[in-house]
Scaffold this active site. Structure first.
Site, PDB file in Angstrom:
ATOM      1  N   THR A 102       0.831  -1.216   0.000  1.00  0.00           N
ATOM      2  CA  THR A 102       0.000   0.000   0.000  1.00  0.00           C
ATOM      3  C   THR A 102       0.862   1.261   0.000  1.00  0.00           C
ATOM      4  OG1 THR A 102      -1.831  -1.110   1.115  1.00  0.00           O
ATOM      5  CG2 THR A 102      -1.752   1.291   1.280  1.00  0.00           C
ATOM      6  N   SER A 141      -6.977  -0.839  -6.821  1.00  0.00           N
ATOM      7  CA  SER A 141      -6.585  -1.096  -5.441  1.00  0.00           C
ATOM      8  C   SER A 141      -5.090  -1.364  -5.448  1.00  0.00           C
ATOM      9  CB  SER A 141      -7.336  -2.319  -4.900  1.00  0.00           C
ATOM     10  OG  SER A 141      -6.715  -2.849  -3.735  1.00  0.00           O
ATOM     11  N   THR A 142      -4.464  -1.244  -4.295  1.00  0.00           N
ATOM     12  CA  THR A 142      -3.072  -1.692  -4.205  1.00  0.00           C
ATOM     13  C   THR A 142      -2.951  -3.137  -4.672  1.00  0.00           C
ATOM     14  OG1 THR A 142      -2.502  -0.201  -2.388  1.00  0.00           O
ATOM     15  CG2 THR A 142      -1.194  -2.226  -2.569  1.00  0.00           C
ATOM     16  N   ASN A 143      -4.011  -3.918  -4.422  1.00  0.00           N
ATOM     17  CA  ASN A 143      -3.923  -5.361  -4.640  1.00  0.00           C
ATOM     18  C   ASN A 143      -3.943  -5.781  -6.103  1.00  0.00           C
ATOM     19  OD1 ASN A 143      -3.980  -5.247  -1.895  1.00  0.00           O
ATOM     20  ND2 ASN A 143      -6.082  -6.000  -1.695  1.00  0.00           N
ATOM     21  N   THR A 188      36.498 -37.007 -13.357  1.00  0.00           N
ATOM     22  CA  THR A 188      35.256 -37.289 -12.639  1.00  0.00           C
ATOM     23  C   THR A 188      35.622 -37.600 -11.201  1.00  0.00           C
ATOM     24  OG1 THR A 188      35.365 -39.650 -13.235  1.00  0.00           O
ATOM     25  CG2 THR A 188      34.113 -38.205 -14.704  1.00  0.00           C
ATOM     26  N   SER A 319      47.369 -11.584  -0.747  1.00  0.00           N
ATOM     27  CA  SER A 319      47.622 -11.823   0.669  1.00  0.00           C
ATOM     28  C   SER A 319      48.345 -10.645   1.288  1.00  0.00           C
ATOM     29  CB  SER A 319      48.466 -13.085   0.855  1.00  0.00           C
ATOM     30  OG  SER A 319      48.841 -13.261   2.202  1.00  0.00           O
ATOM     31  N   SER A 320      48.039 -10.414   2.567  1.00  0.00           N
ATOM     32  CA  SER A 320      48.748  -9.372   3.308  1.00  0.00           C
ATOM     33  C   SER A 320      50.019  -9.915   3.948  1.00  0.00           C
ATOM     34  CB  SER A 320      47.834  -8.808   4.406  1.00  0.00           C
ATOM     35  OG  SER A 320      47.453  -9.853   5.304  1.00  0.00           O
ATOM     36  N   LYS A 325      51.331 -13.996  -3.946  1.00  0.00           N
ATOM     37  CA  LYS A 325      50.082 -14.760  -4.039  1.00  0.00           C
ATOM     38  C   LYS A 325      49.022 -13.927  -4.758  1.00  0.00           C
ATOM     39  CE  LYS A 325      47.343 -17.863  -1.119  1.00  0.00           C
ATOM     40  NZ  LYS A 325      45.957 -17.486  -1.391  1.00  0.00           N
TER      41      LYS A 325
END
Length: 465
Positions: A102, A141-143, A188, A319-320, A325
């Site tokens: 609504t 209507s909103t509906n 697989t 990486s820190s 990396k």
């Protein structure tokens, strides 16, 4: 100090910013629902779709003689302004809200009414000349207005998703052609299987996306069935005969899409199955997309201790603490988007199940969840294509060596020396580290000429006599 005008509704008076095109019911929604920080203004397709619905309704009401020409022209002007993308900042309400939509419907009604009032030379809030309820929301209507607009919005957003998905399909298809002659081992259960080409692997990826384009296109068409004219519960109270079909035909003409009226408006007003089906399609796409991203990460693992069959474009230091990396950050972010979409689909499922009697009041969370999924997927697919797939390089020589050293090629010997002998060769090769080729000759199971013919990788890429 900010200037205000005063508007009133069932619950009393509220101050509205004097420059605002929304009104009292929108202001109540702003006050009530501080939930997600995601506003209706962030989804311009929804605002445009609301304007389409309101314009279609106004055209039908005018043609049926229940809306006077001056107000009709003013409403038409306002709707076209919204359809052109203007006034989106006048939709500040939260996407997650109570009231079955609504607040969204009234936000649209109030903005359209106030734009129309300016067109008529009147002041904002002077609703006796153009009312959000009596004129903009006439026969609605909103509906019926809210779910109809939502479906149209999702259909438009889906076009952006399909465009991104089609480009991703072509990107994988182009890589399939590029890798057509690159020999590799298939796997697989993460174990060596039989040879294939990297082109065949990427063609499988591309066909997956082609099929998803087809599937999502089919499910999106169900979003074009709307329930305009249903009004509150589907009985059509306060709409006059012929309105429902005429309004629907007007909306179809405005959108130039095959919009159609639902067969039964009572059923359609409470039913959310089109949303469930479409959301499920997004989940299916996400599952496949995430699986392919998993494959890309596996194939690019390494560089020294993984598969290292592919080189993904390096995007940032990984990486820190570990120098050198580089991580597969683009497939990783797409994986996470897919998880979010799968979760959103579960939200849609619960919300659809929660419908009661003649209405499902949970449609706002359905709307937010699906729109978020479309946006995230569209962005993620575009990112995967431009930042990863288009720049993938095959580690060709490494792939060839894997085939030559693989025990998996013994499978090709089954038709010639039998499963039992092939198993014995495979076991011995595994235990001794020797090649399948040498062991077959040593045990005099085949001539060298015949063995060369059988184990030529090109003869193991498809059906072969």
């Amino acid at each position: 100090m900010q200037a205000y005008r005063v508007e009133s509704d069932l619950l009393g008076e509220l101050n509205i910013p004097v420059d605002a095109y929304f009104g009292v019911q929108t202001q109540r929604a702003i006050n009530n629902f501080k939930i997600s920080n995601h506003q209706l203004a962030h989804y311009p397709e929804f605002i445009k779709a609301l304007a389409v619905v309101k314009l279609g309704a106004a055209q039908a009401n005018f043609e049926l003689g229940i809306l006077n020409e001056d107000i009709y022209k003013a409403i038409s002007y306002a709707c076209n302004e919204l359809m052109e993308g203007r006034f989106t900042d006048q939709f500040p309400i939260d996407m997650i809200q109570g009231g079955a939509g609504t607040s969204v419907n009234m936000n649209a009604n109030e903005v359209i009414a106030n734009i129309a009032l300016e067109y008529l030379g009147k002041e904002k809030g002077d609703y006796q000349y153009c009312s959000p309820n009596d004129h903009v929301n006439l026969s609605q209507s909103t509906n019926d207005a809210y779910p109809s607009a939502l479906k149209l919005a999702l259909f438009e957003m889906n076009k952006q998703l399909l465009a991104a998905l089609e480009k991703l399909y072509f990107a994988f298809d182009k890589k399939a052609a590029e890798f057509e002659n690159v020999i590799k081992m298939g796997r697989t259960q993460l174990q060596d299987a039989v040879p294939m080409t990297l082109g065949q692997e990427f063609e499988g990826f591309s066909i997956t996306f082609k099929k998803e384009i087809q599937s999502i296109t089919r499910s999106a068409l169900n979003l074009l069935e709307i329930n305009m004219g249903a009004t509150a519960i589907g009985t059509g109270l306060n709409a006059i005969p012929d309105y429902a079909q005429l309004c629907t035909s007007k909306i179809a003409a405005i959108t130039n899409e095959p919009v159609k009226l639902a067969e039964n408006l009572v059923e359609a007003t409470s039913d959310t199955s089109a949303f469930v089906e479409y959301s499920s399609g997004l989940k299916r796409l996400s599952i496949k997309l995430s699986k392919i991203c998993n494959d890309l990460r596996l194939l690019a693992s390494g560089p020294r201790t993984g598969l290292f069959e592919l080189k993904l474009p390096p995007k940032q230091p990984g990486s820190s603490i570990m120098p050198g990396k580089v991580n597969p950050v683009i497939p990783e972010v797409v994986n996470q988007v897919c998880f979010k979409v799968i979760g959103n689909d579960l939200t849609v499922t619960f919300a659809a199940e929660a419908g009661q009697l003649q209405l499902n009041v949970m449609e706002p969370i359905i709307a937010f969840s699906i729109m978020e999924s479309i946006q995230y997927l569209t962005n993620a697919i575009r990112t995967l294509r431009t930042e990863c797939v288009e720049g993938i390089i095959a580690n060709t020589e490494h792939l060839r060596q894997e085939v030559q050293n693989s025990i998996g090629i013994v499978t090709a010997l089954n038709p010639h020396i039998g499963y039992k002998a092939s198993t014995k060769i495979a076991k011995e090769a595994l235990e001794t580290g020797r090649s399948v080729y040498d062991l077959v000759l040593e045990h005099q199971l085949l001539t060298e000429e015949k063995l060369n013919e059988i184990l030529d990788p090109k003869n193991m890429l498809g059906p072969h006599i």
